[in-house]
Write a protein that holds these residues in place. Structure first.
Motif, PDB file in Angstrom:
ATOM      1  N   ILE A   1       0.838  -1.203   0.000  1.00 31.44           N
ATOM      2  CA  ILE A   1       0.000   0.000   0.000  1.00 31.44           C
ATOM      3  C   ILE A   1       0.870   1.250   0.000  1.00 31.44           C
ATOM      4  CG2 ILE A   1      -1.619   1.366   1.392  1.00 31.44           C
ATOM      5  CD1 ILE A   1      -2.863  -1.333   2.271  1.00 31.44           C
ATOM      6  N   LEU A   2       1.909   1.264   0.817  1.00 29.58           N
ATOM      7  CA  LEU A   2       2.799   2.426   0.866  1.00 29.58           C
ATOM      8  C   LEU A   2       3.544   2.608  -0.454  1.00 29.58           C
ATOM      9  CD1 LEU A   2       4.152   2.177   4.511  1.00 29.58           C
ATOM     10  CD2 LEU A   2       2.527   3.840   3.593  1.00 29.58           C
ATOM     11  N   SER A   3       3.878   1.522  -1.117  1.00 29.79           N
ATOM     12  CA  SER A   3       4.513   1.625  -2.440  1.00 29.79           C
ATOM     13  C   SER A   3       3.545   2.233  -3.445  1.00 29.79           C
ATOM     14  CB  SER A   3       4.960   0.246  -2.929  1.00 29.79           C
ATOM     15  OG  SER A   3       5.921  -0.290  -2.077  1.00 29.79           O
ATOM     16  N   PHE A   4       2.295   1.799  -3.392  1.00 24.06           N
ATOM     17  CA  PHE A   4       1.280   2.377  -4.270  1.00 24.06           C
ATOM     18  C   PHE A   4       1.119   3.865  -3.988  1.00 24.06           C
ATOM     19  CE2 PHE A   4      -3.148   3.738  -4.701  1.00 24.06           C
ATOM     20  CZ  PHE A   4      -3.273   3.653  -6.083  1.00 24.06           C
ATOM     21  N   TYR A   5       1.051   4.236  -2.722  1.00 23.80           N
ATOM     22  CA  TYR A   5       0.957   5.639  -2.340  1.00 23.80           C
ATOM     23  C   TYR A   5       2.130   6.433  -2.897  1.00 23.80           C
ATOM     24  CZ  TYR A   5      -2.858   5.644   1.162  1.00 23.80           C
ATOM     25  OH  TYR A   5      -4.065   5.621   1.797  1.00 23.80           O
ATOM     26  N   PHE A   6       3.317   5.885  -2.777  1.00 19.92           N
ATOM     27  CA  PHE A   6       4.523   6.588  -3.232  1.00 19.92           C
ATOM     28  C   PHE A   6       4.473   6.848  -4.732  1.00 19.92           C
ATOM     29  CE2 PHE A   6       9.082   6.723  -4.383  1.00 19.92           C
ATOM     30  CZ  PHE A   6       9.477   7.780  -3.567  1.00 19.92           C
ATOM     31  N   ILE A   7       4.100   5.833  -5.493  1.00 20.65           N
ATOM     32  CA  ILE A   7       4.011   5.975  -6.949  1.00 20.65           C
ATOM     33  C   ILE A   7       2.902   6.954  -7.316  1.00 20.65           C
ATOM     34  CG2 ILE A   7       3.439   4.743  -9.084  1.00 20.65           C
ATOM     35  CD1 ILE A   7       4.859   2.281  -7.754  1.00 20.65           C
ATOM     36  N   ALA A   8       1.743   6.827  -6.673  1.00 22.48           N
ATOM     37  CA  ALA A   8       0.617   7.720  -6.953  1.00 22.48           C
ATOM     38  C   ALA A   8       0.953   9.162  -6.602  1.00 22.48           C
ATOM     39  CB  ALA A   8      -0.626   7.270  -6.185  1.00 22.48           C
ATOM     40  N   THR A   9       1.684   9.363  -5.517  1.00 22.20           N
ATOM     41  CA  THR A   9       2.087  10.712  -5.106  1.00 22.20           C
ATOM     42  C   THR A   9       2.904  11.380  -6.198  1.00 22.20           C
ATOM     43  OG1 THR A   9       2.051  10.174  -2.757  1.00 22.20           O
ATOM     44  CG2 THR A   9       3.472  11.989  -3.415  1.00 22.20           C
ATOM     45  N   PHE A  10       3.888  10.681  -6.716  1.00 19.66           N
ATOM     46  CA  PHE A  10       4.726  11.264  -7.762  1.00 19.66           C
ATOM     47  C   PHE A  10       3.958  11.442  -9.057  1.00 19.66           C
ATOM     48  CE2 PHE A  10       8.191  10.601  -4.924  1.00 19.66           C
ATOM     49  CZ  PHE A  10       9.124  11.548  -5.301  1.00 19.66           C
ATOM     50  N   TRP A  11       3.092  10.496  -9.395  1.00 21.54           N
ATOM     51  CA  TRP A  11       2.327  10.606 -10.632  1.00 21.54           C
ATOM     52  C   TRP A  11       1.400  11.823 -10.573  1.00 21.54           C
ATOM     53  CZ3 TRP A  11      -2.763  10.553 -12.184  1.00 21.54           C
ATOM     54  CH2 TRP A  11      -2.954  10.457 -13.558  1.00 21.54           C
TER      55      TRP A  11
ATOM     56  N   VAL B   1       6.859   8.368   2.735  1.00 21.89           N
ATOM     57  CA  VAL B   1       5.805   8.664   1.764  1.00 21.89           C
ATOM     58  C   VAL B   1       5.068   9.940   2.153  1.00 21.89           C
ATOM     59  CG1 VAL B   1       3.599   7.848   0.815  1.00 21.89           C
ATOM     60  CG2 VAL B   1       5.516   6.265   1.049  1.00 21.89           C
ATOM     61  N   ALA B   2       4.790  10.110   3.432  1.00 21.26           N
ATOM     62  CA  ALA B   2       4.042  11.283   3.901  1.00 21.26           C
ATOM     63  C   ALA B   2       4.780  12.578   3.624  1.00 21.26           C
ATOM     64  CB  ALA B   2       3.752  11.151   5.399  1.00 21.26           C
ATOM     65  N   VAL B   3       6.093  12.568   3.770  1.00 24.48           N
ATOM     66  CA  VAL B   3       6.879  13.787   3.529  1.00 24.48           C
ATOM     67  C   VAL B   3       6.706  14.252   2.088  1.00 24.48           C
ATOM     68  CG1 VAL B   3       9.247  14.645   3.330  1.00 24.48           C
ATOM     69  CG2 VAL B   3       8.547  13.412   5.377  1.00 24.48           C
ATOM     70  N   PHE B   4       6.823  13.341   1.140  1.00 26.30           N
ATOM     71  CA  PHE B   4       6.674  13.709  -0.269  1.00 26.30           C
ATOM     72  C   PHE B   4       5.240  14.135  -0.582  1.00 26.30           C
ATOM     73  CE2 PHE B   4      10.602  11.281  -0.678  1.00 26.30           C
ATOM     74  CZ  PHE B   4      11.333  12.125  -1.496  1.00 26.30           C
ATOM     75  N   ALA B   5       4.271  13.385  -0.091  1.00 24.24           N
ATOM     76  CA  ALA B   5       2.876  13.714  -0.377  1.00 24.24           C
ATOM     77  C   ALA B   5       2.514  15.087   0.174  1.00 24.24           C
ATOM     78  CB  ALA B   5       1.945  12.647   0.201  1.00 24.24           C
ATOM     79  N   TYR B   6       2.962  15.383   1.378  1.00 23.57           N
ATOM     80  CA  TYR B   6       2.640  16.677   1.984  1.00 23.57           C
ATOM     81  C   TYR B   6       3.350  17.823   1.258  1.00 23.57           C
ATOM     82  CZ  TYR B   6       1.736  20.225   5.508  1.00 23.57           C
ATOM     83  OH  TYR B   6       1.320  21.367   6.142  1.00 23.57           O
ATOM     84  N   ALA B   7       4.613  17.627   0.948  1.00 24.50           N
ATOM     85  CA  ALA B   7       5.362  18.677   0.237  1.00 24.50           C
ATOM     86  C   ALA B   7       4.754  18.931  -1.140  1.00 24.50           C
ATOM     87  CB  ALA B   7       6.823  18.275   0.109  1.00 24.50           C
ATOM     88  N   PHE B   8       4.418  17.882  -1.858  1.00 28.96           N
ATOM     89  CA  PHE B   8       3.820  18.048  -3.182  1.00 28.96           C
ATOM     90  C   PHE B   8       2.446  18.703  -3.080  1.00 28.96           C
ATOM     91  CE2 PHE B   8       6.363  14.242  -5.020  1.00 28.96           C
ATOM     92  CZ  PHE B   8       7.498  15.017  -5.025  1.00 28.96           C
ATOM     93  N   HIS B   9       1.690  18.357  -2.058  1.00 27.46           N
ATOM     94  CA  HIS B   9       0.389  18.975  -1.838  1.00 27.46           C
ATOM     95  C   HIS B   9       0.543  20.487  -1.675  1.00 27.46           C
ATOM     96  CE1 HIS B   9      -2.874  20.421   0.831  1.00 27.46           C
ATOM     97  NE2 HIS B   9      -3.630  19.685   0.048  1.00 27.46           N
TER      98      HIS B   9
END
Length: 192
Positions: free
Chosen positions: A21-31, A155-163
């Protein structure tokens, strides 16, 4: 690398699921980020050129490729309500994906923590079958369990920064659109 392969060899299906799930989140975050960022940057460039033309007096109307132009063509007249609706719709469209990034940023640490709790439970279960449980036996098992939390935070760091980056770019787009709306409205009032 052997410790990582050892970790995966001793992991339960729940731990595997958490990491998947975290891998999916990571890929989805970047996409989401790459797709949306490129799209917003293109829109910013178009709207910036359109606003510059309006400021310089080269045009009395927004550029044909502006997001506002389509709305004005459909309605056929300039009004504050139409322009406000156009700005709101353009911003809504530009901010698609921000909710998903926010959800991933807020839930991934909890998913990682869940994986860690399961890993620690498994480690204590394995330790219970051994006769002695010294620090040299307990520490590696617990450190392996903490990998899931580290992955969730990563994963959270990237998702939050990108947000936050996308939110800022959407604000810039909104600002450009509102400035164009104000200029167009001012020019139509002056013509009356």
């Amino acid at each position: 690398m052997s410790s990582l392969s050892s970790y995966f060899a001793h992991s339960s299906p729940i731990t595997w699921m958490v990491l998947l799930i975290l891998s999916f989140y990571f890929i989805a975050t970047f996409w989401i980020f790459i797709y949306r960022y490129r799209l917003i940057l293109q829109r910013l460039a178009i709207e910036s050129r359109s606003l510059t033309r309006l400021y310089m007096g080269r045009s009395e109307m927004v550029s044909d490729d502006s997001l506002l132009a389509g709305y004005l063509r459909q309605i056929g007249r300039v009004s504050p309500e139409v322009l406000k609706a156009a700005v709101n719709d353009a911003v809504r469209s530009a901010t698609r994906g921000l909710t998903q990034l926010s959800i991933m940023a807020s839930t991934s640490p909890f998913i990682g923590l869940f994986g860690t709790v399961v890993g620690i439970l498994e480690a204590f279960g394995r330790l219970g079958t051994q006769k002695s449980a010294s620090l040299s036996v307990v520490a590696p098992a617990i450190s392996e369990a903490l990998i899931a939390t580290a992955a969730g935070i990563f994963v959270a760091v990237f998702a939050y920064a990108f947000h936050l980056l996308l939110k800022r770019k959407a604000y810039e787009l909104q600002s450009l659109l509102e400035s164009q709306s104000e200029i167009v409205l001012a020019q139509t009032r002056k013509e009356r």
